[in-house]
Scaffold this active site. Structure first.
Site, mmCIF file in Angstrom:
data_model
loop_
_atom_site.group_PDB
_atom_site.id
_atom_site.type_symbol
_atom_site.label_atom_id
_atom_site.label_comp_id
_atom_site.label_asym_id
_atom_site.label_seq_id
_atom_site.Cartn_x
_atom_site.Cartn_y
_atom_site.Cartn_z
ATOM 1 N N CYS A 135 34.109 -13.790 67.381
ATOM 2 C CA CYS A 135 33.497 -13.345 66.965
ATOM 3 C C CYS A 135 31.983 -13.669 66.106
ATOM 4 O O CYS A 135 31.178 -13.623 66.137
ATOM 5 C CB CYS A 135 32.564 -11.300 68.126
ATOM 6 S SG CYS A 135 32.865 -12.051 69.645
ATOM 7 N N THR A 136 32.966 -13.456 65.225
ATOM 8 C CA THR A 136 32.912 -14.117 64.079
ATOM 9 C C THR A 136 31.919 -15.365 63.717
ATOM 10 O O THR A 136 31.358 -16.312 62.955
ATOM 11 C CB THR A 136 33.509 -13.604 63.303
ATOM 12 O OG1 THR A 136 33.713 -12.447 63.128
ATOM 13 C CG2 THR A 136 33.159 -14.199 61.160
#
Length: 160
Positions: free
Chosen positions: A45-46
Site C-alpha cells: 500500500c505504501t
C-alpha cells in the site's frame, strides 16, 4: 463486479483532512483514478500510494485526479500521508460502504484463515462518470505507470 462501460457509483467520503471528496463534483471536469487498497502502512500500500504521488503532476496535466480509498480513518490517513510525504488524496471508508458499492470488500483467505478485506482494485473513470478500465487484484509495483499510460490514451481518444 464493475466493468468497463458501467457508470461509476456516486459517493462522498472524507479525506485525511476531513474534507469531503464527492465524485459527482468532478463530473465533466476531470477523469478520476479511484484505487482501493487494504490499509495504510503496509509495504504494498505504501509503494502504491508513493508511486501515484510521485506521478500526480503527470496525471493532473492530463485532466485526472487520483484518489485512494481504504477502511482506515482520517487520522490514520493523515499520519500515513505525512510520514510518507504523499500528495494524493486518501479517502476514509470506515463503514466500507463505498468498498461494497464498488464490489471490492470481499472474503479473502490469508494463511488458511478466511476474513473480509479490501481487494486491491483500480478504476479509471472518465469525465462523464463512465468506468473506462477496471483492474482487480492489482500488483502495486509498476501499477501507477500502467494506469498513467491508459489515462494518456483516454485524453488522446477524447481529442479525436
Amino acid at each position: 463486479m464493475l466493468q468497463s462501460g458501467d457508470i461509476a457509483p456516486p459517493f462522498s467520503l472524507p479525506d485525511a483532512d476531513m474534507e469531503i471528496f464527492d465524485l459527482a463534483s468532478v463530473a465533466g471536469k476531470h477523469h478520476v483514478v479511484l484505487y482501493f487498497y487494504p490499509r495504510d502502512r503496509t509495504p504494498g500500500c505504501t509503494l502504491q500510494a508513493a508511486d501515484f504521488s510521485d506521478h500526480e503532476d503527470d496525471f493532473t496535466r492530463h485532466g485526472c485526479i487520483v484518489v485512494g480509498v481504504s477502511p482506515d480513518d482520517c487520522l490514520t490517513h493523515a499520519e500515513f500521508r505525512d510520514e510518507e510525504g504523499l500528495s494524493i488524496r486518501l479517502l476514509s471508508d470506515i463503514d466500507k460502504e463505498v468498498c461494497q458499492l464498488y464490489g471490492v470488500w470481499q472474503q479473502k483467505e490469508v494463511d488458511g484463515v478466511k476474513k473480509m478485506g479490501v481487494r486491491r482494485s483500480t478504476f479509471i473513470i472518465d469525465k462523464n462518470g463512465t468506468i473506462r478500465h477496471a483492474f482487480y487484484d492489482v500488483a502495486p509495483r509498476g501499477h501507477a505507470a500502467a494506469v498513467f499510460d491508459l489515462v494518456k490514451k483516454l485524453e488522446s481518444d477524447n481529442a479525436d
